[in-house]
Design a protein around this motif. Structure first.
Motif, PDB file in Angstrom:
ATOM      1  N   VAL A   1      -1.388   5.820   1.479  1.00 32.89           N
ATOM      2  CA  VAL A   1      -1.686   4.900   0.111  1.00 32.89           C
ATOM      3  C   VAL A   1      -2.018   5.129  -1.329  1.00 32.89           C
ATOM      4  N   TRP A   2      -1.541   6.256  -1.851  1.00 37.28           N
ATOM      5  CA  TRP A   2      -1.744   6.947  -3.265  1.00 37.28           C
ATOM      6  C   TRP A   2      -1.223   5.991  -3.979  1.00 37.28           C
ATOM      7  N   GLY A   3      -0.054   6.121  -3.593  1.00 35.80           N
ATOM      8  CA  GLY A   3       0.905   5.725  -3.814  1.00 35.80           C
ATOM      9  C   GLY A   3       0.673   3.782  -4.670  1.00 35.80           C
ATOM     10  N   GLY A   4      -0.161   3.349  -3.301  1.00 34.55           N
ATOM     11  CA  GLY A   4       0.228   1.698  -3.894  1.00 34.55           C
ATOM     12  C   GLY A   4      -1.534   1.708  -4.561  1.00 34.55           C
ATOM     13  N   GLU A   5      -2.357   3.125  -3.923  1.00 35.45           N
ATOM     14  CA  GLU A   5      -3.759   2.241  -5.439  1.00 35.45           C
ATOM     15  C   GLU A   5      -3.220   2.504  -6.792  1.00 35.45           C
ATOM     16  N   MET A   6      -2.299   4.201  -6.995  1.00 36.69           N
ATOM     17  CA  MET A   6      -2.241   4.500  -8.539  1.00 36.69           C
ATOM     18  C   MET A   6      -1.050   2.684  -8.768  1.00 36.69           C
ATOM     19  N   ALA A   7      -0.715   2.239  -8.319  1.00 33.46           N
ATOM     20  CA  ALA A   7       0.150   1.293  -8.601  1.00 33.46           C
ATOM     21  C   ALA A   7      -0.909   0.147  -8.944  1.00 33.46           C
ATOM     22  N   PHE A   8      -2.429  -0.629  -8.384  1.00 29.01           N
ATOM     23  CA  PHE A   8      -3.121  -1.185  -8.169  1.00 29.01           C
ATOM     24  C   PHE A   8      -4.111  -1.038  -9.809  1.00 29.01           C
ATOM     25  N   VAL A   9      -3.828   0.434 -10.323  1.00 29.47           N
ATOM     26  CA  VAL A   9      -5.037   0.994 -11.263  1.00 29.47           C
ATOM     27  C   VAL A   9      -3.972   0.816 -12.465  1.00 29.47           C
TER      28      VAL A   9
ATOM     29  N   GLN B   1       0.540  -1.032  -0.013  1.00 26.28           N
ATOM     30  CA  GLN B   1       0.219  -0.169  -0.004  1.00 26.28           C
ATOM     31  C   GLN B   1       0.955   1.369   0.165  1.00 26.28           C
ATOM     32  N   ARG B   2       1.605   1.055   0.345  1.00 32.71           N
ATOM     33  CA  ARG B   2       2.741   2.420   0.986  1.00 32.71           C
ATOM     34  C   ARG B   2       3.970   2.782  -0.390  1.00 32.71           C
ATOM     35  N   SER B   3       4.226   1.512  -1.153  1.00 33.01           N
ATOM     36  CA  SER B   3       5.665   1.927  -1.705  1.00 33.01           C
ATOM     37  C   SER B   3       4.556   1.209  -3.163  1.00 33.01           C
ATOM     38  N   GLY B   4       3.864   0.945  -3.342  1.00 32.95           N
ATOM     39  CA  GLY B   4       3.105   0.205  -4.594  1.00 32.95           C
ATOM     40  C   GLY B   4       3.548   0.448  -5.922  1.00 32.95           C
ATOM     41  N   ILE B   5       3.742   1.364  -6.387  1.00 31.81           N
ATOM     42  CA  ILE B   5       4.479   1.384  -7.456  1.00 31.81           C
ATOM     43  C   ILE B   5       6.063   1.061  -8.400  1.00 31.81           C
ATOM     44  N   ALA B   6       6.792   0.753  -7.052  1.00 33.48           N
ATOM     45  CA  ALA B   6       8.257  -0.396  -6.794  1.00 33.48           C
ATOM     46  C   ALA B   6       7.459  -1.494  -7.039  1.00 33.48           C
ATOM     47  N   LEU B   7       6.967  -1.477  -5.624  1.00 29.64           N
ATOM     48  CA  LEU B   7       6.967  -2.715  -6.143  1.00 29.64           C
ATOM     49  C   LEU B   7       6.090  -3.533  -6.832  1.00 29.64           C
ATOM     50  N   ALA B   8       4.890  -2.908  -6.995  1.00 28.65           N
ATOM     51  CA  ALA B   8       4.406  -3.619  -8.461  1.00 28.65           C
ATOM     52  C   ALA B   8       5.592  -3.851 -10.012  1.00 28.65           C
TER      53      ALA B   8
END
Length: 383
Positions: free
Chosen positions: A301-309, A117-124
């Motif tokens: 969690v904005w980054g994690g949500e954006m990564a999900f989309v 949730q907190r490092s979404g883009i990098a983790l994705a």
């Protein structure tokens, strides 16, 4: 009081203190109690009628209301008690933070959820790359007599990977929903409760606003149906792609018809429109999220949500491009990218915003139970 390099707090005597843990439930409870006294927004969405059934709110009731909220933000723009008023109400943010906290609490193991949730883009990005590497390894040991996609990755490897990637996340989500259901006081589910919840979810009723004019997600105090339409495009796109996968499995195991399938086959007639809708919905949601005010959601969690989309968007686009590249040399790398994105989506399902789907459906079922009229015998016992 000072902060050292590790982020711990220390007083002038050098005594360390642990940083305070945010009390999301307590803050949401404070705001709900003020809203419950005001009741100006009673017709805005399902949260406010459900709120009026209580005078005080337990942790479970706050969690239920948070998952019932669709973050349309209409209540914030209608509220007379937002900052600079001393009440400083921001109910969309308060409920969003409780909602995210509940997902992390109920999904096991919780640290993975917090990380994504907190490092979404990098983790994705790292996960997609790792899965693509795994699939390339599988390609290295492919059978010599494979046809179509199976010339790139054997059917056995593909089926094993995706079976495991479907079963284990689904089991984690099911266990999490059970814990949620227990904490919010859920009762025995009837077909009536389930039907009402599914109709509301399918129509995205709570994104239409109290006056059926839409929500205020990206246009401040102006109403818009954009978010509702974008969600519907994504929802139906995902469902069509899932139906395409199921129909392909039935064709393979039930009738011995193997991929690749023709343009007018059932898997393609379902999958191509599904991919188009996912691409449209994903691109639309990205644009809306970039325009929306971060402070009215859960900013951390904005980054994690954006990564999900973005991951959903990658699945849709790569699937369509793969279809267009069938029979060419580009098919092999494109298949690796597409399957890697799909596998990443499956494996991270319990830890991304995708988990809001089963949680919100559970919240809608629970809401249907609270709105149901009591049985005659129960009413007679409690006149």
């Amino acid at each position: 009081m000072t902060t050292d390099a590790l982020g711990t707090l220390a007083d002038r005597n050098g005594v360390d203190y642990e940083p305070a843990v945010p009390d999301f439930l307590g803050e949401a409870r404070r705001q709900l109690e003020i809203c419950n006294a005001c009741r100006y927004c009673e017709g805005y969405c399902a949260v406010f009628p459900a709120m009026t059934l209580n005078r005080a709110f337990s942790d479970g009731e706050v969690t239920q209301l948070a998952n019932l909220c669709h973050n349309c933000r209409g209540c914030f723009h209608a509220c007379q008690y937002t900052a600079p008023h001393e009440f400083d109400l921001n109910l969309p943010k308060a409920l969003a933070e409780v909602r995210v906290d509940s997902w992390e609490k109920y999904m096991w193991p919780a640290p993975i959820g917090r990380l994504f949730q907190r490092s979404g883009i990098a983790l994705a990005a790292a996960l997609v790359a790792a899965l693509a590497l795994l699939l390339m390894i599988a390609y290295a040991v492919r059978p010599a007599d494979g046809q179509g996609f199976y010339a790139v990755i054997s059917h056995t490897v593909m089926a094993s990977l995706f079976s495991a990637a479907t079963f284990f996340p689904a089991a984690i989500v099911a266990a999490g929903i059970w814990r949620y259901w227990r904490d919010v006081g859920g009762k025995r589910v009837t077909l009536t409760h389930l039907r009402e919840a599914l109709v509301d979810a399918g129509r995205l009723k709570n994104l239409s606003g109290g006056a059926a004019e839409g929500c205020n997600y990206e246009q401040e105090d102006r109403f818009s149906m954009a978010r509702r339409w974008a969600h519907q495009a994504m929802m139906w796109g995902v469902l069509l792609c899932f139906a395409s996968t199921v129909s392909g499995s039935i064709a393979h195991y039930g009738f011995g018809v193997e991929a690749p399938y023709g343009l007018f086959s059932v898997p393609k007639l379902l999958g191509i429109p599904g991919g188009i809708l996912m691409t449209i919905g994903g691109g639309w949601l990205v644009a809306l999220k970039l325009r929306a005010e971060k402070s009215l959601g859960a900013p951390t969690v904005w980054g994690g949500e954006m990564a999900f989309v973005l991951l959903l968007l990658l699945v849709g686009i790569s699937g369509l491009v793969l279809f267009g590249a069938s029979g060419t040399d580009a098919m092999r790398p494109l298949l690796i990218i597409h399957l890697g994105a799909v596998l990443a989506l499956y494996l991270t399902l319990p830890y991304t915003k995708m988990v809001h789907v089963p949680f919100r459906l559970a919240a809608l079922v629970r809401d249907a139970q609270t709105r149901a009229r009591p049985l005659p015998e129960a009413a007679a016992r409690n006149p």
